[in-house]
Design an enzyme around this catalytic site. Structure first.
Site, PDB file in Angstrom:
ATOM      1  N   TYR A   4      37.146  34.930  35.635  1.00 25.84           N
ATOM      2  CA  TYR A   4      38.381  34.212  35.256  1.00 25.84           C
ATOM      3  C   TYR A   4      38.685  34.272  33.754  1.00 25.84           C
ATOM      4  O   TYR A   4      37.900  34.767  32.980  1.00 25.84           O
ATOM      5  CB  TYR A   4      38.441  32.802  35.831  1.00 25.84           C
ATOM      6  CG  TYR A   4      37.341  31.798  35.513  1.00 25.84           C
ATOM      7  CD1 TYR A   4      36.484  31.919  34.452  1.00 25.84           C
ATOM      8  CD2 TYR A   4      37.205  30.670  36.327  1.00 25.84           C
ATOM      9  CE1 TYR A   4      35.528  30.963  34.187  1.00 25.84           C
ATOM     10  CE2 TYR A   4      36.249  29.706  36.080  1.00 25.84           C
ATOM     11  CZ  TYR A   4      35.421  29.858  35.008  1.00 25.84           C
ATOM     12  OH  TYR A   4      34.481  28.912  34.756  1.00 25.84           O
ATOM     13  N   GLU A   5      39.886  33.792  33.424  1.00 32.90           N
ATOM     14  CA  GLU A   5      40.423  33.945  32.054  1.00 32.90           C
ATOM     15  C   GLU A   5      40.472  35.404  31.613  1.00 32.90           C
ATOM     16  O   GLU A   5      40.227  35.715  30.443  1.00 32.90           O
ATOM     17  CB  GLU A   5      39.608  33.138  31.034  1.00 32.90           C
ATOM     18  CG  GLU A   5      39.489  31.670  31.301  1.00 32.90           C
ATOM     19  CD  GLU A   5      40.820  30.978  31.505  1.00 32.90           C
ATOM     20  OE1 GLU A   5      41.847  31.507  31.047  1.00 32.90           O
ATOM     21  OE2 GLU A   5      40.846  29.912  32.145  1.00 32.90           O
ATOM     22  N   GLY A   6      40.806  36.276  32.537  1.00 30.62           N
ATOM     23  CA  GLY A   6      40.843  37.706  32.211  1.00 30.62           C
ATOM     24  C   GLY A   6      39.501  38.321  32.556  1.00 30.62           C
ATOM     25  O   GLY A   6      38.507  38.111  31.865  1.00 30.62           O
TER      26      GLY A   6
END
Lengths: 598, 598
Positions: free
Chosen positions: B440-442
């Site tokens: 997550y978050e890229g």
């Protein structure tokens, strides 16, 4: 739902074109498995995998096994029926001795098919897997009476088997085991103790369960020299050969595990259960190692099979998922976005996995052929050479293919982004299932120690010298073929690193065993890199020769094979230098830190 | 139950001796956090972690969150109360602006404490973590009225926040997003659409939830240029500042995930929910990136924190588990067997993890200091330099520390053998929890592309040049110190590889962007290896100087520090050569394989 297509064409290429399967037709069993039979068996195994086992894989993960109040265990919905189909198809006894009802076909063929079945449903395949190990031990060490009593039912699959080694305080170090055996006076024993992590310890798929149990006969020496192996049936077997009264063995609880939820992992309690010695008194460890060695190859195959199915799912997702545009400009301008397979980093990931998978498959089958030659050849020199190599590479198969299978399941999961983390898509299960293969049948650190501390030096290093010679000769013989230069050069560089690291061990680990321990894991992976590189060189040679012979309809298959092999040589093989560098730093720094300072 | 002791002494060494925390006392907030205050805060944070959060970690994993028929979500037993204690201690607002009720202390201190809290209970810490991201976005982009309305409650923790980006068909490529915003005519909007993977989307720990939602205002341009950011409260906030009527947003379902079960990951349905624009129309992505950048550092910290707690548990087990004997002869002859910590392969594993952990901690705090300087300094040159480096290393923090945190959780789990695979011991949870941080978050592949494709070239490469100069100068300045030769030589070799790879990218990726994509992941890890190596060199220098100054009672700590750093240079740093070699093979092979041939 996850996808899976058994890679039959790749298996056939490896068997027929790379390993020259037909050259072994003089061995017993092989003559019954001509190339067209092999293909038919593989295609039928593929069908069973894809149509029967695959649809149950997520079901097994979600439902898991259940232990009831009466200590009985039930398996997930559909498992029993699928197992029945597997048995009815004769798959369990494919390579088992014909005299006890098996088909006596090559172990190599069994290995090829098992890959597909495990890719489709690793947890379900645990049950027959354990049975096959138990069959091997009884074939090797059982009396004629024991063989007649147990083998036919186990080979048809109506009875299953288990291996009972581990106790709460004793895993690797079996010398510590406490389970007791008291002679009954009639040749049987009373077995008492607790075993943990027993796969298929209890379940509802078979009429009886034949436990093979390590225990210590009262008065036996301490340590590993006092361990014997016993057959302990779940239900006592009468003279009619049918299961009768319940024996005093039961499942105390099921372990709650990270994965393989469909496999019943039991705490087994033996409370004066009746057992029968198999093999000689106090020679249990030797008998158990027959099962262990076979099981280690099987676990290596699990690692490989998980890497394969994870790859296939990652490819399907990467073709389907539209997100962003190619760095070099839109590749599918008609769509809202390009599929992520256009991205180099996605392709790098996929090709890394695939470069291991195809070589891993070749390595598994190469090893399985050694096992067939060892067990079936009548030429003494062939048997010895096959036995040497089989023994040498068993820890590499187990340790490297399971480490990589897990890594690759993780890499494949990563392709899915957030969807990889939720259970719905099935990628988490592959990661969680693959994880166990690094642990059981001897954790991979133990495999590495087995390779460095035992296998390398066996018979004065005869096996490893033969292996180096085989690989070195291959490079030498093919160095002038310009179509193979890429592969022979890459392989030779890797071999040089491996030989240098081996030399370093000879010079530095004899006097200081900690240097062997400190090197072991890196050495095992270095060995794996070179072995898989050798498989690539063999595959490249076969592809080049087949292409030259005019392989109609296979041009693309062969071109892709050469391309993936090139990727291996470019991106994977250079790791040998790093492994060697690490090995040569020795053990001093890690041994210097005080125990209390960690 | 898993163990955890917050590594306060190591944090203090890094802050005070390595990073020269006192040099920053002229910055706002730092003067309120003198070294003795810092130590007191760390010790109190340690207590909260160990006594309140740690005991709930396995509870959270087992129970998970539950969605009820009325769409409300409840968190695991004890979470609500622990969160209350966390808020009452003022931890949520530690580094938040004092004008809205925060303590205005350094972000560096917040980072140091957060490591402990996350190690103790990553899932629980998701809730305040998301809130802190939302606070940052409102501080940066909200109107004065929005700040006054939302910030005080969020900073005291009675309201929490979320980030709503992802939709089923759109993750990385936000240009595809479909959630709509229709103007109501009164300045507010009707928000409609579905968001997935929304952490803390609904739960029972706070009185209100402030959703920050990306949506497209009707008529806005297609792609990323038409995206705006909205505040959508769960309960409408009246003029009295209190939550009132329920807004038309609800949790449609909870995702069934591999890990962080205690964190409620929601599908959020917006059905003409009332929302308020934050920041300018169509400038939503920019506003969201304020949250994203902070969140990426937070996720990197999660990876690091999981590696730390996994290490501590592996050490405890390795000291406790008796199995086999040391290769060099029994070390504890009084016991039935030696603890497995005597084995070099076990020590190699533990020291590998630790060598990353200690450097990772230094790297996190080094980065956090850049953030403090960027936001708080009034010296323009300092601000620019800090901003440059912060921006450059953010993808490295996120990508490398989470990849390694997961790898190390797996390695720590491996130490436990079969016990690592069953849930009882808690190691499986660390692996499963750590896994999400890579996604997550890229996802980390995106981080690698951000580094190679955006950060390297920003302002003509100003940031990366400054970083290379800083590291190169350090090597140069300390090369004549014989106590540091080992560290400066290793670092310099790594830096050379990194600079050569950077040069290769400049020469080969401008004209052919696929070469950048093919290199990206290896480059990110190469960058990480050198950065962590630089941290080790800084730590070694600090240790040598402190020892020379007579550090009573710390001699052993400093000697161990130098030893672990030596291990990093010997065993870890050589990986830079492999990474460079892979990068330099380029993209041709992986791009040549046809899409259909994967």
């Amino acid at each position: 739902m996850p996808v899976f297509k058994a890679p039959v064409d790749d298996t056939l290429f490896i068997l027929n074109d790379v390993l020259g399967y037909e050259r072994y037709m003089n061995l017993p069993g092989f003559s019954d498995a001509s190339p067209d039979i092999v293909e038919a068996v593989l295609r039928e195994g593929a069908r069973l995998s894809e149509e029967v086992l695959l649809p149950l894989n997520q079901v097994g993960d979600r439902e898991g096994c259940v232990r009831h109040d009466d200590a009985s265990v039930t398996t997930p919905t559909g498992f029993k029926d699928a197992y029945r189909q597997y048995c009815e198809g004769g798959w369990l006894g494919l390579a088992a001795p014909a005299e006890f009802g098996g088909q006596g076909l090559p172990y190599t063929l069994h290995t090829a098919v098992s890959e597909y079945l495990i890719s489709a449903n690793m947890a379900l395949m645990m049950y027959p897997g354990l049975t096959q190990g138990a069959i091997a031990a009884i074939v090797e060490h059982g009396t004629e009476e024991q063989k007649a009593r147990y083998l036919p039912k186990m080979i048809e699959g109506t009875w299953t088997g288990t291996m009972n080694l581990t106790e709460p305080h004793c895993g690797t170090d079996l010398g510590l085991l406490r389970t007791k055996a008291l002679p009954n006076g009639d040749g049987s024993y009373k077995i008492s103790g607790q075993k943990i992590f027993i796969s298929a310890g209890d379940h509802d798929m078979s009429d009886n369960i034949i436990h093979l149990v390590l225990a210590r006969i009262e008065g036996a020496p301490e340590g590993v020299k006092g361990i014997s192996l016993f057959i302990v049936p779940k239900f006592m077997v009468g003279d009619d050969g049918e299961p009768g009264a319940k024996n005093a063995v039961s499942c105390g609880s099921l372990e709650e595990k990270m994965g393989i939820h469909g496999s019943a992992t039991c705490v087994m309690n033996y409370d004066e259960a009746t057992g029968y010695l198999i093999g000689a008194e106090n020679a249990g460890l030797k008998a158990m190692f027959v099962m262990m060695n076979e099981a280690r190859l099987g676990v290596g195959l699990q690692g490989h099979a998980m890497g394969e199915v994870a790859y296939q799912n990652a490819v399907a997702y990467a073709r389907d998922r539209l997100q962003g545009r190619a760095l070099s400009g839109p590749k599918h301008p008609d769509k809202k976005a390009d599929p992520i397979i256009v991205h180099p980093d996605v392709r790098r990931t996929l090709m890394t996995i695939r470069a291991f998978n195809e070589a891993g498959r070749a390595f598994m089958l190469w090893t399985a052929l050694k096992s067939d030659v060892k067990h079936k050849s009548e030429v003494e020199a062939d048997v010895q050479q096959a036995d040497d190599l089989l023994s040498l590479v068993t820890p590499v198969v187990k340790g490297v293919l399971t480490d990589k299978g897990f890594d690759h399941a993780v890499m494949a999961q990563q392709m899915f982004g957030g969807h990889g983390y939720i259970e719905e898509w099935g990628m988490s299960q592959y990661v969680r299932d693959a994880r166990i293969a690094m642990i059981y049948e001897g954790a991979n650190g133990i495999q590495a120690l087995d390779l460095v501390g035992r296998k390398l030096g066996q018979n004065g290093g005869r096996a490893v010298m033969a292996f180096f010679k085989e690989v070195g000769d291959f490079c030498e013989e093919n160095r002038d073929n310009p179509e193979l230069t890429l592969y022979t050069k890459g392989l030779k560089k890797g071999l040089n690193d491996l030989q240098a690291a081996t030399m370093w061990l000879m010079q530095n680990a004899m006097a200081k065993p900690d240097n062997a321990g400190a090197a072991s894991t890196d050495y095992m992976h270095l060995f794996g890199l070179v072995t898989l590189g050798y498989m690539w060189a063999l595959m490249a040679k076969a592809a080049v020769e087949k292409r030259a012979a005019g392989a109609e309809g296979q041009e693309e298959f062969l071109a892709n094979k050469l391309l993936v092999g090139k990727f291996y040589m470019e991106r994977v093989m250079p790791e040998t230098g790093l492994r060697k560098a690490r090995i040569e730093t020795g053990s001093d720094t890690m041994m210097e830190l005080a125990e209390a300072a960690f």
